[in-house]
Design a protein around this motif. Structure first.
Motif, PDB file in Angstrom:
ATOM      1  N   HIS A 175       0.808  -1.353   0.018  1.00 56.37           N
ATOM      2  CA  HIS A 175       0.210  -0.058   0.163  1.00 56.37           C
ATOM      3  C   HIS A 175       0.745   1.359  -0.218  1.00 56.37           C
ATOM      4  O   HIS A 175       1.409   1.667   0.978  1.00 56.37           O
ATOM      5  CB  HIS A 175      -0.874   0.085   1.247  1.00 56.37           C
ATOM      6  N   ARG A 176       1.155   1.828  -1.188  1.00 58.09           N
ATOM      7  CA  ARG A 176       0.662   1.476  -2.449  1.00 58.09           C
ATOM      8  C   ARG A 176       1.472   1.831  -3.549  1.00 58.09           C
ATOM      9  O   ARG A 176       2.043   2.879  -3.363  1.00 58.09           O
ATOM     10  CB  ARG A 176      -0.819   1.819  -2.771  1.00 58.09           C
ATOM     11  N   LEU A 177       1.217   0.973  -4.902  1.00 59.82           N
ATOM     12  CA  LEU A 177       1.827   1.606  -6.056  1.00 59.82           C
ATOM     13  C   LEU A 177       0.931   2.169  -6.736  1.00 59.82           C
ATOM     14  O   LEU A 177      -0.551   1.908  -6.515  1.00 59.82           O
ATOM     15  CB  LEU A 177       2.435   0.244  -6.940  1.00 59.82           C
ATOM     16  N   TYR A 178       1.117   3.408  -7.239  1.00 64.02           N
ATOM     17  CA  TYR A 178       0.127   4.252  -7.987  1.00 64.02           C
ATOM     18  C   TYR A 178       0.784   4.745  -9.408  1.00 64.02           C
ATOM     19  O   TYR A 178       1.744   5.178  -9.433  1.00 64.02           O
ATOM     20  CB  TYR A 178      -0.176   5.389  -7.084  1.00 64.02           C
ATOM     21  N   ASP A 179      -0.043   4.779 -10.569  1.00 65.89           N
ATOM     22  CA  ASP A 179       0.392   4.952 -11.876  1.00 65.89           C
ATOM     23  C   ASP A 179       0.626   6.460 -11.900  1.00 65.89           C
ATOM     24  O   ASP A 179       1.368   6.697 -12.836  1.00 65.89           O
ATOM     25  CB  ASP A 179      -0.703   4.860 -12.836  1.00 65.89           C
ATOM     26  N   GLU A 180      -0.029   7.367 -10.957  1.00 67.57           N
ATOM     27  CA  GLU A 180       0.234   8.927 -11.412  1.00 67.57           C
ATOM     28  C   GLU A 180       1.433   9.250 -10.517  1.00 67.57           C
ATOM     29  O   GLU A 180       1.899  10.511 -10.674  1.00 67.57           O
ATOM     30  CB  GLU A 180      -1.048   9.559 -10.839  1.00 67.57           C
ATOM     31  N   GLN A 181       1.994   8.317  -9.532  1.00 66.15           N
ATOM     32  CA  GLN A 181       3.194   8.764  -9.071  1.00 66.15           C
ATOM     33  C   GLN A 181       4.396   8.094  -9.861  1.00 66.15           C
ATOM     34  O   GLN A 181       4.841   6.936  -9.724  1.00 66.15           O
ATOM     35  CB  GLN A 181       3.243   8.315  -7.648  1.00 66.15           C
ATOM     36  N   LEU A 182       4.708   9.023 -10.816  1.00 63.61           N
ATOM     37  CA  LEU A 182       5.653   8.527 -11.341  1.00 63.61           C
ATOM     38  C   LEU A 182       7.228   8.566 -10.836  1.00 63.61           C
ATOM     39  O   LEU A 182       7.305   9.115  -9.878  1.00 63.61           O
ATOM     40  CB  LEU A 182       5.990   9.362 -12.837  1.00 63.61           C
ATOM     41  N   PRO A 183       8.254   7.819 -11.380  1.00 65.40           N
ATOM     42  CA  PRO A 183       9.445   7.618 -10.664  1.00 65.40           C
ATOM     43  C   PRO A 183      10.070   8.915 -10.240  1.00 65.40           C
ATOM     44  O   PRO A 183      10.721   8.792  -8.852  1.00 65.40           O
ATOM     45  CB  PRO A 183      10.439   7.119 -11.698  1.00 65.40           C
ATOM     46  N   HIS A 184       9.861  10.097 -10.790  1.00 60.04           N
ATOM     47  CA  HIS A 184      10.660  11.283 -10.044  1.00 60.04           C
ATOM     48  C   HIS A 184       9.967  11.777  -8.708  1.00 60.04           C
ATOM     49  O   HIS A 184      10.488  12.139  -7.779  1.00 60.04           O
ATOM     50  CB  HIS A 184      10.802  12.382 -11.062  1.00 60.04           C
ATOM     51  N   LEU A 185       8.502  11.356  -8.828  1.00 58.16           N
ATOM     52  CA  LEU A 185       7.779  11.766  -7.765  1.00 58.16           C
ATOM     53  C   LEU A 185       7.875  11.018  -6.528  1.00 58.16           C
ATOM     54  O   LEU A 185       8.007  10.888  -5.170  1.00 58.16           O
ATOM     55  CB  LEU A 185       6.351  11.768  -8.004  1.00 58.16           C
ATOM     56  N   THR A 186       8.333   9.342  -7.055  1.00 54.62           N
ATOM     57  CA  THR A 186       8.544   8.379  -5.798  1.00 54.62           C
ATOM     58  C   THR A 186       9.809   8.764  -5.352  1.00 54.62           C
ATOM     59  O   THR A 186       9.903   8.530  -3.962  1.00 54.62           O
ATOM     60  CB  THR A 186       8.708   7.132  -6.671  1.00 54.62           C
ATOM     61  N   VAL A 187      10.735   9.202  -6.105  1.00 52.74           N
ATOM     62  CA  VAL A 187      12.014   9.431  -5.471  1.00 52.74           C
ATOM     63  C   VAL A 187      11.869  10.561  -4.310  1.00 52.74           C
ATOM     64  O   VAL A 187      12.575  10.808  -3.372  1.00 52.74           O
ATOM     65  CB  VAL A 187      13.233   9.638  -6.391  1.00 52.74           C
ATOM     66  N   LEU A 188      11.319  11.696  -4.823  1.00 54.84           N
ATOM     67  CA  LEU A 188      10.931  12.789  -3.852  1.00 54.84           C
ATOM     68  C   LEU A 188      10.327  12.387  -2.677  1.00 54.84           C
ATOM     69  O   LEU A 188      10.841  12.938  -1.779  1.00 54.84           O
ATOM     70  CB  LEU A 188      10.242  13.838  -4.823  1.00 54.84           C
ATOM     71  N   GLU A 189       9.331  11.780  -2.827  1.00 59.11           N
ATOM     72  CA  GLU A 189       8.790  11.197  -1.514  1.00 59.11           C
ATOM     73  C   GLU A 189       9.591  10.543  -0.759  1.00 59.11           C
ATOM     74  O   GLU A 189       9.572  10.642   0.416  1.00 59.11           O
ATOM     75  CB  GLU A 189       7.420  10.386  -2.093  1.00 59.11           C
TER      76      GLU A 189
END
Length: 517
Positions: A24-38
């Motif tokens: 909880h959770r993988l999400y399509d609108e959270q692209l890789p750059h947003l993933t690294v920022l979070e």
């Protein structure tokens, strides 16, 4: 097989199927750059124990994200700063006009009094130039996203903040649209990697330097940091260990060890993280669907000629696209094989026992009839079929789109010269793969073998021997695909040919001496 960690109750969903499989959770609108920022936001809240488990292995992580309302408002909700700077007004008049205009749009979350900026900058024009510098290097500055969901480049601890929705009354909420917890899962993955603590120490030292020039500029605009009111608990990641977690960690350590500025390294970290997270998504889907064979990514190195490799690459893309939905159905229906499910047939009330098992496994059906449907008269087989239907419908909305959106975002997929989407890595992704794999230099064939081992990439005839044996493609066509890659890498300055049969892939950030063939 990795131990599965008991899932806590997740109150924000009607049932847990995607969550049981991937977390909880993988999400399509959270692209890789947003993933690294979070991810960096969670790390910045835990610099006293970076990438160390907070409890036993598999436990959640606590963090208190920054909000930095003033910084993001100055960068992305401040369209008039340039026109005021370009006017012929005096410096005093520019400050007066700007403070009045900014005050009209203040959210009331610590951005009412911005007079501290006059003490931080010698002139209004310097202030405007600082904003332009940080804004021009930011992520998606020209997108039509709400201003509170645009992000500064992570130049240091003061430039990091979470995604927010801010309404007309200034009320703030993290609505989980662009920071959907995928970065939290990345943090958990790396805490569970064998070398996670080593990576944590490296990142804390390299990326969280308060005195870095660009961070000092962000701090001058922001002032004192602004945090969320209360600490948060990270999301849920099912597996205690996974070779993919270790691979992400190894790739990060490899990239950070190269001779390049940390801000340049971030581009490669984002791309290689996107590739690894995509592979985690597909590998987990494949295993849950009952297929233990490695994920295969047949890549066409784009050429003008239409080849059999192009068709195979499209087939490979479509096959992998279908894996997650298969996993969803298989996971729901696997409860029929559970020993307790089988044993319930001998119970006094078998259907009631099986409904209880479904609630324990999937948080469904709701005990209080929460979705306005009565399930008490349905058989256990009907319940399984209904949950599979509901789970697939919800899966298609976002999680089922991850393969499409992430592969496109990192430059792995393309429709160039074709009506079908297929795997056709672009130059930026190829460069990131080289930077990750190659320490100094490596023979091309060894590089291709390692790319297959790490990421499932099938490019040349050696990596595609299964396809040749199955008579799906001629060896010559895969050899030509390999030659196309070599030519691409030569053009990028990443391959040196020493003879017709001896080519070396070279990492431009670790070049040493001459190679001998």
């Amino acid at each position: 097989m990795s131990a599965i960690i008991k899932r806590p109750e997740i109150k924000s969903v009607d049932f847990c199927v995607d969550e049981n499989i991937w977390g909880h959770r993988l999400y399509d609108e959270q692209l890789p750059h947003l993933t690294v920022l979070e991810f960096l936001g969670v790390l910045g809240s835990n610099l006293d124990r970076p990438l160390r488990p907070h409890q036993e292995l598999g436990g959640p992580v606590m963090f208190k994200p920054q909000r930095q309302i003033r910084l993001r408002g100055l960068l992305f909700n401040n369209p008039y700063v340039e026109s005021i700077a370009e006017s012929a007004a005096s410096d005093e008049e520019k400050w007066k006009q700007w403070l009045e205009r900014f005050g009209l749009g203040a959210t009331g979350n610590g951005d009412e009094d911005m007079t501290y900026l006059r003490r931080s900058f010698t002139s209004f024009d310097d202030f405007a130039k600082a904003i332009e510098l940080l804004r021009s290097s930011s992520f998606e500055s020209r997108s039509n996203k709400r201003w509170s969901s645009k992000f500064a480049f992570p130049f240091g601890p003061d430039a990091l903040y979470e995604d927010l929705a801010i309404d007309s009354r200034g009320r703030m909420s993290n609505d989980r649209r662009f920071f959907a917890r995928t970065g939290e899962l990345l943090y958990l993955m790396l805490t569970r990697a064998k070398r996670g603590a080593e990576l944590g120490d490296t990142l804390a030292k390299r990326l969280f330097d308060h005195e870095a020039p660009m961070n000092r500029l962000a701090k001058a605009l922001q002032g004192s940091p602004q945090h969320a009111d209360e600490p948060r608990q990270s999301g849920y990641l099912p597996e205690a260990t996974n070779v993919r977690f270790d691979q992400i960690c190894e790739d990060w350590l490899s990239i950070l060890a190269k001779d390049m500025p940390i801000y340049d390294a971030l581009e490669h970290l984002i791309a290689i993280t996107g590739l690894n997270m995509l592979l985690y998504f597909l590998e987990r889907a494949k295993r849950v669907a009952g297929d233990d064979k490695p994920v295969e990514v047949v890549c066409e190195i784009v050429s003008k000629e239409r080849t059999k490799v192009r068709a195979l690459s499209g087939d490979s893309y479509q096959f992998n696209q279908g894996l997650p939905a298969k996993a969803v159905r298989a996971h729901v229906e696997s409860i029929r094989l559970d020993a307790e499910w089988v044993a319930a047939a001998s119970a006094e009330f078998p259907e009631a026992e099986r409904m209880k098992l479904m609630r324990d496994r999937f948080q469904w059906p709701p005990a209080d009839g929460g979705d306005d449907e009565d399930y008490t008269d349905k058989s256990s087989d009907e319940l399984v079929a209904k949950l599979a239907e509901n789970a697939l419908a919800r899966h298609e909305q976002h999680v089922g789109k991850i393969h499409v959106s992430w592969s496109r975002a990192i430059g792995l997929s393309s429709r160039r010269l074709s009506r079908r989407t297929r795997y056709a890595p672009n130059d930026r992704l190829l460069k990131s793969i080289v930077v990750s794999i190659v320490d100094d230099r490596m023979q091309l064939d060894e590089f291709l073998a390692e790319a297959k081992r790490r990421y499932g990439l099938v490019i040349g005839d050696a990596e595609g021997s299964r396809l040749v044996d199955a008579k799906l493609v001629d060896q010559e066509e895969l050899s030509e695909n390999r030659d196309n890659l070599e030519a691409r890498l030569v053009g990028l300055g990443l391959v040196r040919r020493l003879s017709d049969s001896c080519s070396f892939v070279e990492n431009p950030f670790a070049f040493q001496g001459e190679a001998a063939c």
